[in-house]
Design a protein around this motif. Structure first.
Motif, mmCIF file in Angstrom:
data_model
loop_
_atom_site.group_PDB
_atom_site.id
_atom_site.type_symbol
_atom_site.label_atom_id
_atom_site.label_comp_id
_atom_site.label_asym_id
_atom_site.label_seq_id
_atom_site.Cartn_x
_atom_site.Cartn_y
_atom_site.Cartn_z
ATOM 1 N N GLU A 188 -16.236 -38.788 12.017
ATOM 2 C CA GLU A 188 -14.910 -39.448 12.190
ATOM 3 C C GLU A 188 -14.698 -40.797 11.321
ATOM 4 N N VAL A 189 -13.672 -40.665 10.555
ATOM 5 C CA VAL A 189 -13.417 -42.015 9.592
ATOM 6 C C VAL A 189 -12.409 -42.545 9.799
ATOM 7 N N LEU A 190 -11.054 -42.136 9.967
ATOM 8 C CA LEU A 190 -9.744 -42.588 10.490
ATOM 9 C C LEU A 190 -9.822 -43.580 11.529
ATOM 10 N N GLY A 191 -9.382 -44.728 11.502
ATOM 11 C CA GLY A 191 -9.466 -45.723 12.567
ATOM 12 C C GLY A 191 -10.706 -46.500 12.579
ATOM 13 N N THR A 192 -11.709 -46.116 11.874
ATOM 14 C CA THR A 192 -12.946 -46.880 11.774
ATOM 15 C C THR A 192 -13.202 -47.781 10.650
ATOM 16 N N PRO A 193 -14.048 -48.619 10.740
ATOM 17 C CA PRO A 193 -14.422 -49.410 9.481
ATOM 18 C C PRO A 193 -14.629 -48.805 8.210
ATOM 19 N N ASN A 194 -15.226 -47.362 8.313
ATOM 20 C CA ASN A 194 -15.520 -46.675 7.377
ATOM 21 C C ASN A 194 -14.108 -46.183 6.412
ATOM 22 N N LYS A 219 -11.774 -47.759 5.123
ATOM 23 C CA LYS A 219 -11.587 -48.394 4.098
ATOM 24 C C LYS A 219 -12.795 -48.707 3.146
ATOM 25 N N THR A 220 -13.853 -47.967 3.353
ATOM 26 C CA THR A 220 -15.210 -48.480 2.757
ATOM 27 C C THR A 220 -15.327 -47.080 1.987
ATOM 28 N N PRO A 221 -15.514 -47.357 0.485
ATOM 29 C CA PRO A 221 -15.819 -46.088 -0.316
ATOM 30 C C PRO A 221 -17.204 -45.758 -0.095
ATOM 31 N N PRO A 222 -17.408 -44.331 -0.268
ATOM 32 C CA PRO A 222 -18.621 -43.678 -0.149
ATOM 33 C C PRO A 222 -19.780 -44.044 -1.095
#
Length: 81
Positions: A65-71, A73-76
């Motif tokens: 899960e990435v959408l809606g989390t702090p991750n 907008k964080t690049p991998p």
């Protein structure tokens, strides 16, 4: 466009046809609640997931899960070789 794996092509065509029908006949007319393509999508999704596993791709990364989390907008991190 074909699917990830040729074994999934017919399922993809079936889902695409269902989705196009749903989109034009239901969604564009205001009926977004109907889930008529879900059974076809579930079978197609399972075929694609099996193809992904056969290519040794980690499904945990895909399911993360990435959408809606702090991750979101964080690049991998950069890949190490």
């Amino acid at each position: 466009m074909n699917s990830l794996d040729p074994k999934c092509n017919e399922l993809k065509k079936s889902y695409d046809s269902c989705f196009n029908l749903w989109f034009s006949e239901k969604f564009l007319k205001g009926d977004s609640a109907d889930d008529m393509c879900k059974p076809i999508f579930m079978v197609y999704q399972e075929c694609v997931r099996k193809a992904i596993e056969e290519q040794n791709i980690n499904l945990k990364e895909i399911d993360k899960e990435v959408l809606g989390t702090p991750n979101e907008k964080t690049p991998p991190p950069p890949e190490t070789k």
